[in-house]
Design a protein around this motif. Structure first.
Motif, PDB file in Angstrom:
ATOM      1  N   LEU A  42       0.818  -1.221   0.000  1.00 27.13           N
ATOM      2  CA  LEU A  42       0.000   0.000   0.000  1.00 27.13           C
ATOM      3  C   LEU A  42       0.850   1.269   0.000  1.00 27.13           C
ATOM      4  N   THR A  47      -2.160   6.174  -5.021  1.00 28.39           N
ATOM      5  CA  THR A  47      -3.008   6.957  -4.124  1.00 28.39           C
ATOM      6  C   THR A  47      -2.249   7.387  -2.880  1.00 28.39           C
ATOM      7  N   ASN A  48      -1.526   6.437  -2.298  1.00 29.92           N
ATOM      8  CA  ASN A  48      -0.848   6.750  -1.043  1.00 29.92           C
ATOM      9  C   ASN A  48       0.298   7.728  -1.256  1.00 29.92           C
ATOM     10  N   ASN A  51      -1.130  11.022  -1.509  1.00 33.29           N
ATOM     11  CA  ASN A  51      -1.531  11.459  -0.165  1.00 33.29           C
ATOM     12  C   ASN A  51      -0.354  12.008   0.621  1.00 33.29           C
ATOM     13  N   GLN A  55      -0.140  15.666   2.111  1.00 33.92           N
ATOM     14  CA  GLN A  55      -0.154  15.850   3.560  1.00 33.92           C
ATOM     15  C   GLN A  55       1.081  16.558   4.080  1.00 33.92           C
ATOM     16  N   ARG A 238      -5.777   7.585  -9.716  1.00 36.14           N
ATOM     17  CA  ARG A 238      -7.147   7.728 -10.194  1.00 36.14           C
ATOM     18  C   ARG A 238      -7.211   8.826 -11.257  1.00 36.14           C
ATOM     19  N   ARG A 312      -5.757  22.908   1.168  1.00 40.94           N
ATOM     20  CA  ARG A 312      -5.962  21.469   1.393  1.00 40.94           C
ATOM     21  C   ARG A 312      -7.149  21.218   2.313  1.00 40.94           C
ATOM     22  N   ASN A 361       2.865   8.052   7.938  1.00 37.33           N
ATOM     23  CA  ASN A 361       1.944   7.456   6.988  1.00 37.33           C
ATOM     24  C   ASN A 361       1.866   5.940   7.162  1.00 37.33           C
ATOM     25  N   GLN A 364       0.125   4.959  10.281  1.00 39.30           N
ATOM     26  CA  GLN A 364      -1.300   5.233  10.153  1.00 39.30           C
ATOM     27  C   GLN A 364      -1.985   4.153   9.309  1.00 39.30           C
ATOM     28  N   LEU A 365      -1.311   3.758   8.224  1.00 43.59           N
ATOM     29  CA  LEU A 365      -1.871   2.700   7.381  1.00 43.59           C
ATOM     30  C   LEU A 365      -2.024   1.409   8.184  1.00 43.59           C
ATOM     31  N   LEU A 366      -1.126   1.206   9.132  1.00 40.98           N
ATOM     32  CA  LEU A 366      -1.197   0.000   9.948  1.00 40.98           C
ATOM     33  C   LEU A 366      -2.200   0.135  11.084  1.00 40.98           C
TER      34      LEU A 366
END
Lengths: 421, 368
Positions: A42, A47-48, A51, A55, A238, A312, A361, A364-366
């Motif tokens: 991921l 996308t990530n 992000n 961020q 996307r 943002r 990041n 957070q994903l975890l």
């Protein structure tokens, strides 16, 4: 041995400072790969990655200004408050007074310069330590933010959001990728090749020592591969997304400020002032002017960061900018800058900021709680700087040097004469 | 000669100081007897202190204005103070102490951190001041007299119910994919909101109607440090990237409006349809968002009513009447059960916004 020495030159001219940066770069790569494994791919997904840029671009912009402040031997604690103050002013201009957003952005930058001139005046010409001046600024501008904003959230118009936190448009044939991002990637690759060719030509002309051609080619291949990979990642998100506009602003600023700090008189003078102010002054550097410029520049970048953030978030709010100064300072020190001044680089600080960004990041994903994230970030900051300090105390730092240390020893054992001084 | 004069001066000064000290200690006197519900009441134009946290939310700013005007209309002198944004706790401690020094009869405290005001509240109590905790309970002290607030557990319940209703209206049958957000872990109310909501949602998660795709249901995972919008937005970005590449996200439990708007901003930026998102506080931007069909719900805890109730209590104290409370058993602050007056929160969606905000001069025009 010479092969290893040449190999080092892949990462710049092989001196200590670029090798210190290499150490941080290696940690960044390890962190990214580690989390990519833990999150089943991921972390390195379009996308990530988009992000992460969205961020962190405003924190990284702060880090650019902050590293220059820290190189000059100062610190700036007021950047979060300045960002928040500029944010509310710009948002109010657009929302309440219907100022066109282009003009509002200019007004925001001018406001940053004025604030910067105010702080620079006290630091450079009155001689109050920047720590004090910006501590005062931190309170002053936070207070002004609350005074003006009255704790309201003030929304910003769509055009402004699209410009500062949006994406490049989709143009041209349907390639399955964002064409403009592909174009940016091609430009970047061309620029890298051009720079390498020019550097070699200059070296030949001036008769400087030339790295073997295979080093140059290996370096180019590596760089091009990374850029191409990143390009396809950012272009392959996307539909409607691309490399974010905030990221483009960041990259432009990194290029400009890297050039300024490395190649211009003002830039070198910043290092001179931070390294040894008296010596610099005696050799004709106008230290006051340098200090003034550095502080003013920081406030302008803080204003820019504040404007990017409200785009943002879609609105300016009362808690904008809280603790941003700490994130920026952490990035700079992870990036190898010295607390005493005189040492540090713009790219290093960006890498330092990215270490924190990907750490944040990935955790957070975890789904790791914010309490543990803070603990981990604190320890990483301490560890990064500790490694640097310990290595400095015990001789110069070099990842490759550490790897090759054994070879040297075995050479000694084999009876090959080694100069023991 | 000179020496004599000097001595005399010192003596007089000392005597004066003693007298003054004596006076003030007599004024403050009768410690212990000044229990709540002083039968005697106090003068009509007494000073009433109001200590509020920093001006970082619309509600606190509004509350300050309402207190200033409301206390004035009731005939009291008022001293309304805000704490600084980065030094809230220290500022409040100092402000409460100076209110006691200035001779306030009642101090209404909207605590920045309800657990860090014990000594100041004790000092106030010892000086015969009645302490009313406003909106946030003051913890671990016997010296707080009353508590006036909206029912926060109920807020959570209403949010949970709204989330279910909103998703049902969009898609008649489950299972629904949801994600959960909670407030800052250093705010005691965060847990109350979350527990209230989970009292409604947990049974639905257990029976499979709701699916938290990320699996993040622990309050430590769902927490939003500092109630900051950027933290919620970043977490939402990650949740979407990690879990909703192919899944549809139906709803998000958000504890307040600021975070709700951050969550919606994240969903928009990711190009996802906006899920059903709950909220709280009736912030202007969120009411606009609800009317535009983006945010699903908010909670109306009309600050006017809360301030009115706090002033009502103050009036009862002034007249020496018994203070009206409606919950004398649930609010245990760790040292005592604090008699409380709880106001019922109201859930607001697009359907009832016009009715809910009819009396609100700022919000009513937005619902037209």
């Amino acid at each position: 041995m010479s092969g290893i020495k040449d190999l080092k030159k892949i990462f710049g001219n092989g001196n200590t400072s670029s090798l210190r940066q290499l150490g941080i770069l290696v940690s960044l790569v390890i962190i990214i790969l580690l989390f990519n494994g833990l999150t089943d791919g991921l972390t390195i997904s379009p996308t990530n990655l988009i992000n992460v840029v969205q961020q962190n671009s405003y924190i990284l912009i702060l880090a650019i200004g902050m590293v220059m402040v820290i190189i000059a031997g100062h610190i700036d604690l007021s950047v979060g408050s300045i960002a928040a103050f500029t944010g509310i002013i710009v948002a109010k201009l657009m929302n309440d007074f219907h100022v066109p957003w282009g003009l509002a952005i200019v007004a925001g930058l001018v406001l940053g310069l004025i604030i910067g001139a105010w702080q620079g005046f006290w630091v450079a010409y009155v001689g109050i330590p920047a720590f004090i001046v910006t501590l005062a600024g931190m309170m002053l501008f936070r207070g002004l933010n609350q005074f003006v904003g009255n704790a309201d959230s003030v929304p910003v118009p769509d055009g402004y959001q699209a410009l500062l936190s949006g994406y490049l448009p989709e143009v041209g044939p349907d390639t399955g990728y964002n064409n403009l991002t592909l174009l940016l990637g091609i430009i970047a690759i061309a620029a890298v090749i051009w720079r390498e060719v020019r550097a070699r030509r200059t070296a030949v002309r001036t008769g400087a020592e030339l790295a073997p051609i295979w080093v140059a080619i290996l370096r180019l291949v590596l760089l091009i591969a990374i850029i191409a990979f990143a390009t396809f990642m950012f272009a392959g998100g996307r539909v409607g997304t691309s490399f974010p506009n905030s990221g483009i602003i960041l990259v432009l600023l990194v290029l400009i400020y890297s050039f300024v700090t490395r190649r211009t008189i003002v830039g070198r003078h910043i290092y001179a002032v931070g390294g040894n102010k008296r010596a610099a002054e005696l050799s004709g550097v106008k230290a006051k002017r340098i200090n003034f410029l550095v502080m003013m520049n920081m406030s302008m970048l803080a204003s820019l960061a504040g404007m990017l953030y409200i785009a943002r978030a879609g609105a300016s709010g009362p808690q904008d900018g809280i603790n941003w100064e700490l994130d920026a300072i952490a990035a700079v020190f992870i990036g190898g800058a010295a607390v005493a001044g005189g040492i540090g680089t713009v790219p290093g600080s960006i890498i330092g900021g990215l270490v924190m960004a990907f750490l944040n990041n990935g955790l957070q994903l975890l789904g790791v709680g914010s309490d543990k994230v803070l603990m981990i970030k604190g320890l990483v900051l301490l560890a990064a700087v500790a490694i640097d300090v310990i290595n400095k105390n015990s001789g110069r730092f070099s990842v490759i040097g550490a790897l090759t240390a054994r070879r040297n020893k075995s050479g000694d054992e084999l009876g090959i004469p080694v100069n023991k001084s | 000669m000179f020496r004599k004069t000097a001595l005399a001066t010192v003596a007089i000064a000392a005597a004066a100081a003693l007298t003054l000290a004596g006076c003030s200690s007599r004024d403050a006197g009768t410690p212990g007897s000044s229990s709540s519900g002083d039968a005697a009441g106090f003068a009509k134009d007494s000073l009433i202190g109001v200590a509020l946290p920093s001006k970082t939310s619309e509600n606190w700013v509004l509350a300050g204005d309402l207190f200033t005007n409301g206390l004035k209309d009731a005939g009291f002198k008022s001293d309304v103070q805000y704490a600084g944004a980065s030094t809230t706790v220290q500022d409040q401690q100092a402000q409460i102490q100076s209110m006691v020094t200035k001779g306030a009869k009642v101090i209404i405290i909207g605590a920045a951190d309800g657990s860090q005001l014990g000594p100041q509240v004790k000092a106030a109590k010892d000086a015969g001041v009645t302490v009313i905790a406003y909106d946030r309970l003051i913890l671990n002290t016997e010296d707080v007299d009353y508590y006036v607030a909206y029912d926060n557990f109920k807020v959570g319940e209403l949010q949970g119910e709204a989330l279910l209703d909103g998703m049902k209206a969009k898609k008649a049958d489950g299972p629904y994919n949801v994600e959960l957000f909670s407030g800052s872990s250093d705010d005691a109310n965060s847990k109350v909101f979350f527990d209230g909501a989970m009292s409604v949602l947990q049974p639905k998660i257990d029976d499979g109607t709701l699916k938290v795709v990320s699996g993040q249901t622990d309050i430590k995972q769902t927490a939003t440090a500092g109630w900051k919008a950027e933290n919620a937005q970043n977490r939402m970005d990650s949740l979407l990237a990690a879990n909703y590449a192919s899944n549809e996200l139906d709803g998000v439990l958000s504890p307040n409006d600021t975070l709700a708007r951050a969550i919606i901003a994240s969903a928009k930026a990711a190009g996802k349809p906006i899920p059903v998102v709950t909220g709280q506080d009736s912030e202007v931007e969120s009411v606009k968002s609800i009317m535009a069909g983006e945010q699903y719900s908010t909670i109306n805890k009309d600050t006017r009513n809360l301030v009115k109730q706090a002033i009502e209590m103050t009036k009862e104290l002034q007249e020496g009447k018994k203070v009206t409370t409606n919950n004398d058993k649930d609010y245990d602050n760790g040292k005592k059960i604090v008699p409380a007056y709880l106001l019922p929160p109201v859930i607001v969606t697009k359907a009832n916004a016009a009715e809910a905000y009819a009396n609100d001069p700022t919000l009513a025009p937005l619902t037209k």
